[in-house]
Enzyme design. Structure first.
Site, PDB file in Angstrom:
ATOM      1  CE  LYS A  22      -1.558   1.689   3.956  1.00 45.32           C
ATOM      2  NZ  LYS A  22      -1.604   3.010   4.564  1.00 45.32           N
ATOM      3  NE  ARG A 123      -0.110  10.936  10.099  1.00 43.70           N
ATOM      4  CZ  ARG A 123      -0.502   9.826   9.473  1.00 43.70           C
ATOM      5  NH1 ARG A 123      -1.733   9.360   9.636  1.00 43.70           N
ATOM      6  NH2 ARG A 123       0.322   9.173   8.680  1.00 43.70           N
TER       7      ARG A 123
HETATM    8  N1  EPU Z   1       6.824  14.355  11.433  1.00 42.75           N
HETATM    9  C1  EPU Z   1       7.100  15.663  11.753  1.00 42.75           C
HETATM   10  N2  EPU Z   1       7.184  16.579  10.722  1.00 42.75           N
HETATM   11  C2  EPU Z   1       7.006  16.233   9.419  1.00 42.75           C
HETATM   12  C3  EPU Z   1       6.708  14.872   9.111  1.00 42.75           C
HETATM   13  C4  EPU Z   1       6.636  13.955  10.142  1.00 42.75           C
HETATM   14  O1  EPU Z   1       7.272  16.008  12.918  1.00 42.75           O
HETATM   15  O2  EPU Z   1       7.088  17.107   8.547  1.00 42.75           O
HETATM   16  C5  EPU Z   1       6.755  13.349  12.521  1.00 42.75           C
HETATM   17  C6  EPU Z   1       5.386  12.683  12.646  1.00 42.75           C
HETATM   18  O3  EPU Z   1       4.500  13.463  13.414  1.00 42.75           O
HETATM   19  C7  EPU Z   1       5.736  11.347  13.277  1.00 42.75           C
HETATM   20  C8  EPU Z   1       7.129  11.042  12.679  1.00 42.75           C
HETATM   21  O4  EPU Z   1       7.636  12.280  12.191  1.00 42.75           O
HETATM   22  O5  EPU Z   1       5.870  11.508  14.647  1.00 42.75           O
HETATM   23  C9  EPU Z   1       7.128  10.046  11.533  1.00 42.75           C
HETATM   24  O6  EPU Z   1       6.213  10.469  10.548  1.00 42.75           O
HETATM   25  P1  EPU Z   1       6.356  10.046   9.016  1.00 42.75           P
HETATM   26  O7  EPU Z   1       6.374  11.287   8.220  1.00 42.75           O
HETATM   27  O8  EPU Z   1       7.478   9.089   8.857  1.00 42.75           O
HETATM   28  O9  EPU Z   1       4.982   9.286   8.767  1.00 42.75           O
HETATM   29  P2  EPU Z   1       4.027   9.381   7.514  1.00 42.75           P
HETATM   30  O10 EPU Z   1       4.848   9.534   6.282  1.00 42.75           O
HETATM   31  O11 EPU Z   1       2.949  10.348   7.782  1.00 42.75           O
HETATM   32  C10 EPU Z   1       4.140   6.833   6.984  1.00 42.75           C
HETATM   33  C11 EPU Z   1       3.128   5.737   6.747  1.00 42.75           C
HETATM   34  C12 EPU Z   1       2.468   5.368   8.063  1.00 42.75           C
HETATM   35  C13 EPU Z   1       3.557   4.933   9.070  1.00 42.75           C
HETATM   36  C14 EPU Z   1       4.627   6.014   9.188  1.00 42.75           C
HETATM   37  C15 EPU Z   1       5.796   5.587  10.050  1.00 42.75           C
HETATM   38  C16 EPU Z   1       2.403   6.165   4.494  1.00 42.75           C
HETATM   39  C17 EPU Z   1       1.323   6.626   3.580  1.00 42.75           C
HETATM   40  N3  EPU Z   1       2.137   6.217   5.801  1.00 42.75           N
HETATM   41  O12 EPU Z   1       3.405   7.923   7.521  1.00 42.75           O
HETATM   42  O13 EPU Z   1       1.635   4.257   7.765  1.00 42.75           O
HETATM   43  O14 EPU Z   1       2.968   4.714  10.328  1.00 42.75           O
HETATM   44  O15 EPU Z   1       5.128   6.359   7.880  1.00 42.75           O
HETATM   45  O16 EPU Z   1       6.389   4.437   9.542  1.00 42.75           O
HETATM   46  O17 EPU Z   1       3.446   5.740   4.037  1.00 42.75           O
HETATM   47  C18 EPU Z   1      -0.244   2.875   7.918  1.00 42.75           C
HETATM   48  O18 EPU Z   1       0.080   2.361   6.823  1.00 42.75           O
HETATM   49  O19 EPU Z   1      -1.128   2.382   8.658  1.00 42.75           O
HETATM   50  C19 EPU Z   1       0.431   4.091   8.375  1.00 42.75           C
HETATM   51  C20 EPU Z   1      -0.085   4.894   9.290  1.00 42.75           C
END
Ligand code: EPU
Length: 430
Positions: A22, A123
């Site tokens: 996904k 987020r």
């Molecule tokens: N964060 C920041 N600033 C930013 C971006 C992120 O502080 O600009 C923080 C977030 O708040 C969090 C951490 O960094 O505490 C990690 O966030 P990340 O950006 O890595 O997460 P994401 O890209 O929003 C993806 C997956 C999630 C998974 C996380 C962590 C996708 C579409 N989503 O989210 O997947 O939990 O990485 O591995 O790739 C799921 O599939 O169920 C899911 C939630």
């Protein structure tokens, strides 16, 4: 209202085939607009709703999408003609913000409403914005609702991420793929889907090196071209079946996997007493007797994935002894434990740590899926529990898991989807 109904207590047995990843698909779909051409994408999980929403968004901005078979699509980006995406499109899922990077790469500008997605804590997107600005874009966020990104031209630049972020790494890669010059992302995320996105972009003619390490170098190209690409198997779906096999004390061969991506999950399952055999593209997981306890700390890849934390909590709820789970990625990812308590689990939460005292049995109960992985955990709990479990809010589960009833049913589970009318729904007429 749709619900899953599970009569638990049956060990899972047999073989199951995992779908395409996904989170790789959600990055690769918008990446396809970086060329003025046709991309054929294979092993894509077309029936999950997150993928459907991304495809609808592609169509909305002018792409033509053809469904070739149940796991192949063709994206023709030649007529993409809009850089604007409204809240109606973005509210369903987080990954809709990948269109900011992709539209910036294609048009040098983007106007995209803020994304929706599972609530796992705040987020923010500050690291995405920092990356776009480093490449020369001007970013404004109107009323915390719409991101407007504008550039005369994007230029490659060094970007140091203050926090390891999957989403920011993806978004910066998308924009940088067509920027002029070299972008270096330091402290980049290393998840398998980052590598998959880099491989897809390189198949389109991009020049990206280092994906899978914490330094990714992207030499921008003026133009990219169409390609045929096969998405990697879903690490988290595979892990979910692995944990379900062990927690039900079953014996399951999980096919279409990359065992290397599953190492952190396999290690913890072995620590709990499961037997794991690895093949080239499959793993066999079996468990006899009660699982043992273990401690888990979620970490960015290659650490234990946060997206497997709720599922493991179910197994540990049935373990012999007390386990600790420390959640270090999301600040609000233990909400599902309230549902497990209804099923007889003994869990206490202290901030970012869950203390789980294993019990001999869970009992079936009406529960709900608070988010996608919480929903996966409810399924595993229902499969293990004595009696009947009804799971509400399964739309969250459908965001990320294909053919749930068929896949678990083929492993011997007594699971079905039912439709009910909520007698207390005040919008119901009659
Ligand atoms: N964060 C920041 N600033 C930013 C971006 C992120 O502080 O600009 C923080 C977030 O708040 C969090 C951490 O960094 O505490 C990690 O966030 P990340 O950006 O890595 O997460 P994401 O890209 O929003 C993806 C997956 C999630 C998974 C996380 C962590 C996708 C579409 N989503 O989210 O997947 O939990 O990485 O591995 O790739 C799921 O599939 O169920 C899911 C939630």
């Amino acid at each position: 209202m749709e619900k899953f109904v599970i009569n638990g207590g049956i060990p899972l047995n047999g073989e199951v085939t995992v779908s395409g990843a996904k989170n790789a698909a959600l990055a690769i779909i918008p990446a396809a607009i970086l060329c003025n051409d046709v991309c054929r994408i294979e092993n894509i999980p077309v029936s999950i709703s997150d993928v459907r929403y991304m495809i609808s968004t592609l169509k909305y901005i002018g792409a033509n999408v053809r469904f070739i078979d149940k796991s192949t699509i063709e994206i023709d980006s030649r007529n993409v003609n809009s850089y604007m995406i409204t809240h109606d499109m973005t509210k369903h899922l987080r990954a809709s913000y990948y269109f900011i990077g992709a539209l910036l790469g294609r048009f040098g500008r983007a106007r995209v409403a803020m994304p929706g997605g599972c609530y796992l804590g705040p987020r923010p997107i500050d690291q995405h914005i920092k990356g776009f600005e480093a490449l020369g874009a001007t970013i404004s966020v109107e009323d915390n609702a719409i991101v407007e990104a504008d550039s005369v031209k994007l230029f490659g630049a060094p970007v140091y991420l203050d926090i390891v972020s999957v989403g920011a790494t993806v978004n910066i890669m998308l924009a940088a793929a067509r920027a002029e010059g070299l972008t270096i992302i330091e402290n980049a995320a290393k998840e398998p889907h980052i590598v998959d996105l880099a491989n897809f972009l390189n198949s389109m003619g991009a020049d990206i090196r280092g994906a899978g390490t914490d330094v990714i170098k992207i030499r921008g190209k003026e133009n990219l071209h169409g390609c045929t690409y096969t998405i990697i198997p879903d690490q988290i779906e595979a892990g979910t079946f692995m944990v379900a096999a062990a927690a039900t004390r079953g014996d399951v061969i999980i096919k279409n996997v990359i065992p290397k991506h599953l190492e952190s999950i396999s290690t913890k399952l072995v620590e709990c007493g499961a037997d794991i055999e690895e093949y080239d593209e499959a793993v066999r997981v079996s468990m006899t007797g009660r699982p043992g306890r273990c401690n888990i700390k979620t970490m960015p890849h290659p650490g234990f994935p946060t997206d497997m934390q709720p599922q493991m909590a179910v197994l540990l709820s049935l373990a012999d002894g007390t386990s600790l789970i420390s959640e270090s990625i999301w600040s609000n990812r233990f909400k599902y434990t309230e549902q497990l308590l209804r099923m007889g689990a003994k869990i206490t939460i202290d901030g970012q740590i869950a203390m789980i005292h294993g019990v001999e049995k869970l009992k079936g109960a009406p529960v709900k899926a608070d988010d996608l992985r919480a929903g996966a955990a409810m399924i595993i709990a229902g499969l293990c529990a004595e009696g009947r479990t009804e799971i509400e809010d399964i739309m969250h589960i459908k965001r990320g898991y294909e053919n749930v009833v068929e896949k678990f049913g083929n492993l011997g589970a007594d699971i079905k989807m039912i439709y009910t009318i909520d007698p207390f729904d005040i919008n119901c007429v009659g």
